[in-house]
Design a protein around this motif. Structure first.
Motif, mmCIF file in Angstrom:
data_model
loop_
_atom_site.group_PDB
_atom_site.id
_atom_site.type_symbol
_atom_site.label_atom_id
_atom_site.label_comp_id
_atom_site.label_asym_id
_atom_site.label_seq_id
_atom_site.Cartn_x
_atom_site.Cartn_y
_atom_site.Cartn_z
ATOM 1 N N ASP A 1 0.829 -1.207 0.000
ATOM 2 C CA ASP A 1 0.000 0.000 0.000
ATOM 3 C C ASP A 1 0.866 1.260 0.000
ATOM 4 N N SER A 2 2.082 1.155 0.545
ATOM 5 C CA SER A 2 2.962 2.325 0.625
ATOM 6 C C SER A 2 3.713 2.594 -0.668
ATOM 7 N N ASP A 3 3.663 1.660 -1.626
ATOM 8 C CA ASP A 3 4.370 1.854 -2.888
ATOM 9 C C ASP A 3 3.679 2.911 -3.745
ATOM 10 N N PRO A 4 4.424 3.743 -4.455
ATOM 11 C CA PRO A 4 3.810 4.686 -5.400
ATOM 12 C C PRO A 4 3.043 3.933 -6.485
ATOM 13 N N LEU A 5 2.021 4.551 -7.038
ATOM 14 C CA LEU A 5 1.214 3.889 -8.053
ATOM 15 C C LEU A 5 2.005 3.605 -9.323
ATOM 16 N N ASP A 6 3.040 4.450 -9.581
ATOM 17 C CA ASP A 6 3.826 4.226 -10.798
ATOM 18 C C ASP A 6 4.965 3.234 -10.555
ATOM 19 N N ALA A 7 4.973 2.581 -9.376
ATOM 20 C CA ALA A 7 6.001 1.591 -9.076
ATOM 21 C C ALA A 7 5.379 0.199 -8.996
ATOM 22 N N GLY B 1 2.578 -6.252 -9.531
ATOM 23 C CA GLY B 1 3.681 -6.221 -8.567
ATOM 24 C C GLY B 1 4.818 -5.342 -9.042
ATOM 25 N N ARG B 2 5.963 -5.608 -8.497
ATOM 26 C CA ARG B 2 7.163 -4.810 -8.822
ATOM 27 C C ARG B 2 8.386 -5.736 -8.765
ATOM 28 N N PRO B 3 9.473 -5.331 -9.416
ATOM 29 C CA PRO B 3 10.664 -6.190 -9.392
ATOM 30 C C PRO B 3 11.238 -6.299 -7.979
ATOM 31 N N GLY B 4 11.844 -7.437 -7.714
ATOM 32 C CA GLY B 4 12.614 -7.584 -6.489
ATOM 33 C C GLY B 4 13.868 -6.736 -6.571
ATOM 34 N N TRP B 5 14.471 -6.506 -5.435
ATOM 35 C CA TRP B 5 15.651 -5.630 -5.358
ATOM 36 C C TRP B 5 16.757 -6.102 -6.301
ATOM 37 N N HIS B 6 16.947 -7.413 -6.399
ATOM 38 C CA HIS B 6 18.078 -7.931 -7.162
ATOM 39 C C HIS B 6 17.820 -7.893 -8.668
ATOM 40 N N ILE B 7 16.561 -8.122 -9.086
ATOM 41 C CA ILE B 7 16.275 -8.235 -10.515
ATOM 42 C C ILE B 7 16.500 -6.914 -11.241
ATOM 43 N N GLU B 8 16.339 -5.801 -10.529
ATOM 44 C CA GLU B 8 16.569 -4.497 -11.166
ATOM 45 C C GLU B 8 17.968 -4.412 -11.764
#
Length: 329
Positions: free
Chosen positions: A27-33, A42-49
């Motif tokens: 819920d705390s993530d920006p909508l464009d993320a 969802g969003r990428p994991g820290w490592h996949i970026e």
């Protein structure tokens, strides 16, 4: 591979080595993320970026991948695992650097002991800051302090003084093309050995100052040598070697960007401002000219008085075979 105790792992893992490639949004993530995908929003994991960006922009991957020691596990190990699992090459070399510390503690935003680059450059020249940051081998902790910067400034003064005196003695400075044409293996053996020893920069710096001491010895004996052409050739060779070694570390004072910003690398508020330096040089040069006349007239008391007055003002005088040069103590 650093094994993980199964007792410490998340209940969502099937194996201690598992890590997330894709994460559900918070819920705390920006909508464009967040992105819609066949397997859910969802969003990428820290490592996949890192794997995705490096493959897109570097194609053949890293030649050298750097990072702090604290990133080795889990971030870099996971990055390497997923990159190779996708069928791509990873980094050819991994270099994990130790931390910059202040009073024994790692510099970080969370501890509030970090320093901004503009704040440091407001008081010290860029050359001095670069030298200070590279004064230890990359795996070693670097303690950042006033003493660290004072030692770096002293190193700059010694380097600049030798280069100026040697250039005056041989009548020119070697061109940048000549300096850059020297291959790594043609540099002094002790410098090459240090750099080949896991980039032992402190050992390489020691080799540079060994060459400077030898060059200063050549300069001090230049006037007494009958074979002046041979002697000048030896001084010139020492000058070329010193500048080429410095250039390997990005510290040749006569290379860009240092030469465009003045001899000391363009510090603001550190006495290295070009206009201020030029004004000081003019005043000191007048004193040196007066001192030279006093020595020529054998008025050594007057010559010593001028030297002592300059010394009391923080200016060191070094007498060479042809003239005298000055530097800040």
């Amino acid at each position: 591979y650093n094994p993980v105790d199964p007792a410490d792992m998340s209940p969502d893992k099937h194996d201690p080595r598992d890590f997330a490639l894709w994460k559900a949004p918070k819920d705390s993530d920006p909508l464009d993320a967040r992105w819609n995908t066949p397997f859910g929003t969802g969003r990428p994991g820290w490592h996949i970026e890192c794997s995705a960006m490096s493959h897109r922009y570097l194609k053949d991957m890293f030649d050298i991948h750097g990072g702090g020691l604290d990133l080795r596990f889990p971030h870099h190990e996971n990055e390497m695992a997923q990159t190779r699992a996708a069928g791509y090459d990873s980094a050819a070399r991994w270099m994990h650097s130790a931390w910059v510390t202040a009073k024994g503690e790692k510099m970080s935003k969370s501890l509030g002991n970090g320093l901004s680059v503009p704040a440091v450059l407001a008081e010290h020249s860029a050359w001095v800051v670069r030298y200070a940051l590279g004064s230890v081998q990359y795996r070693s902790m670097l303690e950042w302090s006033d003493q660290t910067l004072a030692e770096a400034q002293s190193a700059y003064d010694r380097v600049a003084n030798f280069i100026e005196r040697a250039g005056a003695a041989v009548g020119e400075q070697p061109s940048r093309e000549e300096i850059m044409a020297i291959s790594a293996d043609a540099l002094p053996a002790d410098f090459v050995a240090a750099m080949n020893d896991d980039i032992n920069v402190s050992g390489a710096s020691a080799a540079i100052f060994t060459a400077i001491r030898s060059g200063n010895t050549l300069l001090s004996k230049l006037a007494d040598r009958a074979d002046s052409d041979v002697a000048k050739a030896e001084v010139r060779e020492a000058l070329v070697n010193v500048r080429a070694m410095l250039d390997t570390l990005g510290l040749d004072p006569l290379a860009e960007p240092w030469v465009s910003d003045g001899a000391a690398g363009g510090a603001a508020g550190a006495g290295a401002d070009s206009a201020e330096h030029d004004a000081l040089d003019k005043l000191v040069s007048e004193q040196l000219a007066e001192r030279a006349e006093a020595r020529k007239a054998k008025d050594f008391a007057r010559a010593d008085a001028i030297r002592d007055a300059l010394g009391a003002a923080g200016i060191a005088i070094e007498d060479g075979p042809q003239d005298s040069t000055w530097s800040l103590k």
